[in-house]
Design a protein around this motif. Structure first.
Motif, PDB file in Angstrom:
ATOM      1  N   THR A 185      25.624  29.789  32.162  1.00  0.00           N
ATOM      2  CA  THR A 185      24.873  29.972  33.402  1.00  0.00           C
ATOM      3  C   THR A 185      23.848  31.082  33.214  1.00  0.00           C
ATOM      4  O   THR A 185      23.720  31.669  32.142  1.00  0.00           O
ATOM      5  CB  THR A 185      25.827  30.288  34.584  1.00  0.00           C
ATOM      6  OG1 THR A 185      25.073  30.335  35.792  1.00  0.00           O
ATOM      7  CG2 THR A 185      26.533  31.623  34.386  1.00  0.00           C
ATOM      8  N   ASP A 199      21.794  34.255  35.829  1.00  0.00           N
ATOM      9  CA  ASP A 199      21.727  34.801  37.187  1.00  0.00           C
ATOM     10  C   ASP A 199      20.504  34.310  37.949  1.00  0.00           C
ATOM     11  O   ASP A 199      20.449  34.379  39.178  1.00  0.00           O
ATOM     12  CB  ASP A 199      21.779  36.329  37.168  1.00  0.00           C
ATOM     13  CG  ASP A 199      20.631  36.993  36.418  1.00  0.00           C
ATOM     14  OD1 ASP A 199      19.656  36.292  36.059  1.00  0.00           O
ATOM     15  OD2 ASP A 199      20.704  38.206  36.193  1.00  0.00           O
ATOM     16  N   GLU A 243      25.766  30.909  39.886  1.00  0.00           N
ATOM     17  CA  GLU A 243      26.936  31.768  39.711  1.00  0.00           C
ATOM     18  C   GLU A 243      27.906  31.617  40.874  1.00  0.00           C
ATOM     19  O   GLU A 243      29.135  31.579  40.675  1.00  0.00           O
ATOM     20  CB  GLU A 243      26.498  33.225  39.549  1.00  0.00           C
ATOM     21  CG  GLU A 243      25.770  33.478  38.233  1.00  0.00           C
ATOM     22  CD  GLU A 243      25.315  34.908  38.081  1.00  0.00           C
ATOM     23  OE1 GLU A 243      25.380  35.436  36.954  1.00  0.00           O
ATOM     24  OE2 GLU A 243      24.888  35.516  39.094  1.00  0.00           O
ATOM     25  N   LEU A 284      32.717  32.488  30.019  1.00  0.00           N
ATOM     26  CA  LEU A 284      31.460  32.514  30.758  1.00  0.00           C
ATOM     27  C   LEU A 284      30.356  33.115  29.896  1.00  0.00           C
ATOM     28  O   LEU A 284      30.458  34.247  29.436  1.00  0.00           O
ATOM     29  CB  LEU A 284      31.613  33.344  32.041  1.00  0.00           C
ATOM     30  CG  LEU A 284      32.475  32.733  33.144  1.00  0.00           C
ATOM     31  CD1 LEU A 284      32.762  33.772  34.216  1.00  0.00           C
ATOM     32  CD2 LEU A 284      31.784  31.517  33.743  1.00  0.00           C
ATOM     33  N   VAL A 314      26.535  34.172  30.152  1.00  0.00           N
ATOM     34  CA  VAL A 314      25.602  34.485  31.243  1.00  0.00           C
ATOM     35  C   VAL A 314      24.299  35.059  30.684  1.00  0.00           C
ATOM     36  O   VAL A 314      24.320  35.984  29.867  1.00  0.00           O
ATOM     37  CB  VAL A 314      26.231  35.497  32.227  1.00  0.00           C
ATOM     38  CG1 VAL A 314      25.255  35.806  33.367  1.00  0.00           C
ATOM     39  CG2 VAL A 314      27.546  34.958  32.779  1.00  0.00           C
ATOM     40  N   SER A 338      26.082  39.880  38.654  1.00  0.00           N
ATOM     41  CA  SER A 338      26.717  38.655  38.147  1.00  0.00           C
ATOM     42  C   SER A 338      28.234  38.721  38.261  1.00  0.00           C
ATOM     43  O   SER A 338      28.881  37.744  38.659  1.00  0.00           O
ATOM     44  CB  SER A 338      26.313  38.407  36.687  1.00  0.00           C
ATOM     45  OG  SER A 338      24.974  37.963  36.598  1.00  0.00           O
ATOM     46  N   ARG A 360      29.024  38.057  41.918  1.00  0.00           N
ATOM     47  CA  ARG A 360      28.842  36.674  42.342  1.00  0.00           C
ATOM     48  C   ARG A 360      29.882  35.748  41.718  1.00  0.00           C
ATOM     49  O   ARG A 360      30.370  34.813  42.362  1.00  0.00           O
ATOM     50  CB  ARG A 360      27.425  36.192  42.003  1.00  0.00           C
ATOM     51  CG  ARG A 360      26.356  36.698  42.949  1.00  0.00           C
ATOM     52  CD  ARG A 360      25.029  36.007  42.696  1.00  0.00           C
ATOM     53  NE  ARG A 360      24.452  36.406  41.411  1.00  0.00           N
ATOM     54  CZ  ARG A 360      23.517  37.338  41.275  1.00  0.00           C
ATOM     55  NH1 ARG A 360      23.046  37.982  42.334  1.00  0.00           N
ATOM     56  NH2 ARG A 360      23.034  37.630  40.083  1.00  0.00           N
ATOM     57  N   LEU A 361      30.202  35.987  40.456  1.00  0.00           N
ATOM     58  CA  LEU A 361      31.159  35.136  39.753  1.00  0.00           C
ATOM     59  C   LEU A 361      32.607  35.444  40.141  1.00  0.00           C
ATOM     60  O   LEU A 361      33.498  34.630  39.894  1.00  0.00           O
ATOM     61  CB  LEU A 361      30.990  35.293  38.235  1.00  0.00           C
ATOM     62  CG  LEU A 361      29.726  34.655  37.647  1.00  0.00           C
ATOM     63  CD1 LEU A 361      29.450  35.215  36.263  1.00  0.00           C
ATOM     64  CD2 LEU A 361      29.858  33.136  37.602  1.00  0.00           C
TER      65      LEU A 361
END
Length: 331
Positions: A52, A54, A62, A79, A81, A110, A113-114
């Protein structure tokens, strides 16, 4: 699911990863429920690597992943990122920020949010020409020592940048577009990565759907689909590239496979240090893509694929000229 190691310094990951960008509007509207179901199906199939950024949907991606990962053991997935891409409220790209302060601030957002306490691989999305790569990697290395990041990666950097970064901290992998239509990394970046023990996580393996065997001209130009700006999807270039797809389809039919499976299997066959990251946003496309993991290509198969889609046969660049000029990996 087979596994591969992300370089000498990185973790063991699924041989095929799931790229989540298309779930957040990059190729037009996506169905949130189907996107979450696709993440669940990937995890259930043994996919561990989830990629992913941001800036995918300005945080949307996210948050979607956080929803999809609820209840899943944190050690059952990795993950990856990206950070640093600057975007306006209208979605426009405004440049890149690789300053140490930006790296740490972006990581904090991040993590929030994750809904996790660490990310497995953290990487700048592109090289910031105004910030030495040593400074950016040094800041992420601080986050490794603090426990917020497990491994460091890079994205779309050239061989020299990769060497400089590796002197600051071990690099697990470098994300690069690599497909039958995009093979430029074979000249300098891929040899450098192998010299340094850095894996390649290959995105765009299906050339953003162009060589998936399912490309629908009617969808080009719909709101939010950034492929409309790509020279490969325009005019005569598109016609020529779709002719290559049909040549590849003949090879696929001979093997009893789909075009997408042949393209992904080709990438897997280029070396055990290459991990394709597939941008499926539906369970059907995911299941098709994962089928490539069981498709062993012979030397004759690989030769037939090369004849169907020779290196350099793609019509048009993957980005407009000004975007290509900004890519460190293309220098």
């Amino acid at each position: 699911m087979k596994t591969r190691k992300l370089g000498t310094a990185g973790p063991e990951v699924s041989a095929i990863g799931l790229g989540c960008m298309s779930m957040s509007g990059a190729y037009g509207p996506a169905d949130r429920r189907e996107s979450v179901a696709t993440v669940h199906a990937a995890l259930d199939a043994g996919v561990t690597l989830l990629d992913t950024g941001d800036f995918y949907g300005m945080g949307h991606n996210e948050l979607l992943l956080a929803e999809a990962l609820q209840g899943r053991p944190r050690d059952s997935y990795q993950l990856s990122v990206k950070f640093g891409a600057l975007r306006g409220p209208d979605g426009s790209m405004l440049g890149f920020d690789g300053r140490p302060e930006a790296a740490k601030t972006s990581l904090a957002y991040s993590l929030n949010r994750l809904g996790v306490d660490h990310v497995d691989i953290y990487r700048p999305a592109r090289l910031d020409p105004d910030v030495p790569i040593e400074d950016t990697i040094g800041a992420i290395a601080d986050m490794v020592r603090a426990g917020y990041v497990r491994h460091i990666g890079l994205s779309e950097v050239g061989a020299e940048t990769l060497r400089r970064a590796s002197q600051v901290h071990p690099i697990a992998d470098v994300q690069l577009e690599y497909s039958l239509l995009s093979r430029g990394i074979e000249d300098k970046v891929l040899p450098a990565a192998r010299e340094l023990g850095v894996a390649v996580t290959a995105y765009g393996v299906l050339a953003r759907g162009l060589i998936s065997g399912h490309y629908d001209r009617a969808k080009l130009g719909q709101a939010g689909d950034f492929r409309g700006m790509s020279p490969r999807f325009q005019g005569e270039n598109l016609d020529r590239n779709l002719e290559l797809v049909e040549a590849l389809r003949a090879v696929a039919d001979e093997r009893g496979a789909s075009v997408a499976q042949i393209a992904i299997a080709w990438a897997l066959a280029q070396g055990g240090d290459i991990v394709p990251v597939i941008g499926a946003r539906s369970r059907d496309r995911l299941a098709e893509a994962l089928g490539a993991g069981d498709l062993a290509l012979s030397a004759d198969d690989l030769a037939a694929i090369e004849r169907a889609v020779p290196r350099g046969s793609a019509a048009g660049e993957r980005y407009p000229a000004q975007h290509m000029a900004a890519l460190d990996s293309e220098r």
